[in-house]
Design a protein around this motif. Structure first.
Motif, PDB file in Angstrom:
ATOM      1  N   PRO A 187       0.505  -1.208   0.017  1.00  0.00           N
ATOM      2  CA  PRO A 187       0.187  -0.146  -0.024  1.00  0.00           C
ATOM      3  C   PRO A 187       0.841   1.409  -0.115  1.00  0.00           C
ATOM      4  CG  PRO A 187       0.158  -0.959   2.236  1.00  0.00           C
ATOM      5  CD  PRO A 187       0.881  -1.727   1.328  1.00  0.00           C
ATOM      6  N   TYR A 188       0.501   2.247  -0.670  1.00  0.00           N
ATOM      7  CA  TYR A 188       0.796   3.834  -0.804  1.00  0.00           C
ATOM      8  C   TYR A 188      -0.050   4.626   0.196  1.00  0.00           C
ATOM      9  CZ  TYR A 188       3.934   1.770  -4.128  1.00  0.00           C
ATOM     10  OH  TYR A 188       5.086   0.968  -4.819  1.00  0.00           O
ATOM     11  N   ASP A 189       0.374   5.696   0.554  1.00  0.00           N
ATOM     12  CA  ASP A 189      -0.628   6.452   1.307  1.00  0.00           C
ATOM     13  C   ASP A 189      -1.387   7.063   0.228  1.00  0.00           C
ATOM     14  OD1 ASP A 189       0.405   6.099   3.999  1.00  0.00           O
ATOM     15  OD2 ASP A 189       1.893   7.674   3.879  1.00  0.00           O
ATOM     16  N   VAL A 190      -0.654   7.627  -0.842  1.00  0.00           N
ATOM     17  CA  VAL A 190      -1.458   8.142  -2.016  1.00  0.00           C
ATOM     18  C   VAL A 190      -0.873   7.701  -3.321  1.00  0.00           C
ATOM     19  CG1 VAL A 190      -1.733  10.377  -2.979  1.00  0.00           C
ATOM     20  CG2 VAL A 190      -1.497  10.522  -0.778  1.00  0.00           C
ATOM     21  N   VAL A 191      -1.970   7.476  -4.059  1.00  0.00           N
ATOM     22  CA  VAL A 191      -1.576   7.073  -5.493  1.00  0.00           C
ATOM     23  C   VAL A 191      -2.187   8.318  -6.297  1.00  0.00           C
ATOM     24  CG1 VAL A 191      -1.964   5.602  -7.365  1.00  0.00           C
ATOM     25  CG2 VAL A 191      -1.312   4.768  -5.267  1.00  0.00           C
ATOM     26  N   THR A 192      -1.211   8.748  -7.314  1.00  0.00           N
ATOM     27  CA  THR A 192      -1.842   9.731  -8.277  1.00  0.00           C
ATOM     28  C   THR A 192      -1.562   9.217  -9.739  1.00  0.00           C
ATOM     29  OG1 THR A 192       0.461  10.598  -8.407  1.00  0.00           O
ATOM     30  CG2 THR A 192      -0.878  11.659  -6.858  1.00  0.00           C
ATOM     31  N   CYS A 193      -2.579  10.022 -10.466  1.00  0.00           N
ATOM     32  CA  CYS A 193      -2.334   9.479 -12.052  1.00  0.00           C
ATOM     33  C   CYS A 193      -2.878  10.801 -12.467  1.00  0.00           C
ATOM     34  CB  CYS A 193      -3.586   8.481 -12.106  1.00  0.00           C
ATOM     35  SG  CYS A 193      -3.688   7.976 -13.705  1.00  0.00           S
ATOM     36  N   ASN A 194      -1.853  11.573 -13.127  1.00  0.00           N
ATOM     37  CA  ASN A 194      -2.112  12.837 -13.595  1.00  0.00           C
ATOM     38  C   ASN A 194      -2.051  12.713 -15.358  1.00  0.00           C
ATOM     39  OD1 ASN A 194      -2.540  15.583 -13.690  1.00  0.00           O
ATOM     40  ND2 ASN A 194      -0.299  16.077 -13.860  1.00  0.00           N
ATOM     41  N   LEU A 195      -3.079  13.239 -16.007  1.00  0.00           N
ATOM     42  CA  LEU A 195      -3.336  13.332 -17.693  1.00  0.00           C
ATOM     43  C   LEU A 195      -2.883  11.849 -18.211  1.00  0.00           C
ATOM     44  CD1 LEU A 195      -1.485  16.744 -18.001  1.00  0.00           C
ATOM     45  CD2 LEU A 195      -3.945  16.341 -17.948  1.00  0.00           C
ATOM     46  N   ALA A 196      -3.247  10.912 -17.420  1.00  0.00           N
ATOM     47  CA  ALA A 196      -3.032   9.492 -18.039  1.00  0.00           C
ATOM     48  C   ALA A 196      -4.451   8.425 -18.188  1.00  0.00           C
ATOM     49  CB  ALA A 196      -2.128   8.607 -17.294  1.00  0.00           C
ATOM     50  N   LEU A 197      -5.425   8.696 -17.364  1.00  0.00           N
ATOM     51  CA  LEU A 197      -6.628   7.844 -17.443  1.00  0.00           C
ATOM     52  C   LEU A 197      -7.088   7.857 -18.773  1.00  0.00           C
ATOM     53  CD1 LEU A 197      -8.134   6.341 -15.171  1.00  0.00           C
ATOM     54  CD2 LEU A 197      -9.797   8.148 -15.106  1.00  0.00           C
TER      55      LEU A 197
END
Length: 165
Positions: free
Chosen positions: A103-113
């Motif tokens: 697990p990560y505290d936060v997962v980000t996904c920017n301009l890729a979905l």
């Protein structure tokens, strides 16, 4: 579930990668939705993983604001990962979204979905690996007029600093 770009060209050419990296640095507002959302949690976080991290430029911004975070990123594009590893001291791996290990505290996904063939499956994989998920993306224009409006706004903002993309 494998990551699959919707475009017919599965991987960007060298020139397209170079152009992308040049343009993205001239458009800092593209990172603001991610940064604005991470700030709400930043003091309670230890780790952040960026899915489709590209050349890692977002990490430079995050590390400047929150140097205590353990940063890692993944992307299916080997050339982006090589570039990120050369440029930044964070952990970068070439892997599909389904292969990220939380697990990560936060997962980000920017301009890729919008590149995922199965975006709901990608979101489920990211949720399973994180306490907080932050996604920022753009919606495809529905009409040619919408596209022209966006392109004009981009041209007005970047003016003569734009690169062909």
């Amino acid at each position: 579930m494998k990551t699959q770009k919707l475009q017919s060209n599965e991987i960007l050419s060298h020139q397209e990668r170079d152009d992308f990296s040049t343009i993205i640095r001239k458009a800092p507002w593209l990172y603001e939705p991610i940064l604005d959302n991470v700030v709400a949690y930043a003091n309670t976080l230890r780790s952040l993983h960026d899915v489709a991290c590209g050349d890692g430029y977002l990490f430079n911004k995050i590390n400047h604001l929150w140097p205590h975070l353990e940063l890692s990123g993944s992307d299916i594009d080997s050339l982006f990962i090589e570039e990120a590893r050369r440029e930044y001291p964070f952990r970068f791996e070439q892997k599909d979204v389904a292969e990220i290990q939380g697990p990560y505290d936060v997962v980000t996904c920017n301009l890729a979905l919008h590149h995922f063939k199965e975006p709901i499956a990608a979101i489920r994989a990211m949720c399973a690996s994180s306490r907080v998920l932050v996604i920022s993306d753009q919606i495809r224009p529905k009409t040619e007029e919408d596209l022209e409006t966006r392109l004009q706004k981009r041209e007005d903002t970047l003016r003569d600093n734009d690169a062909p993309f």
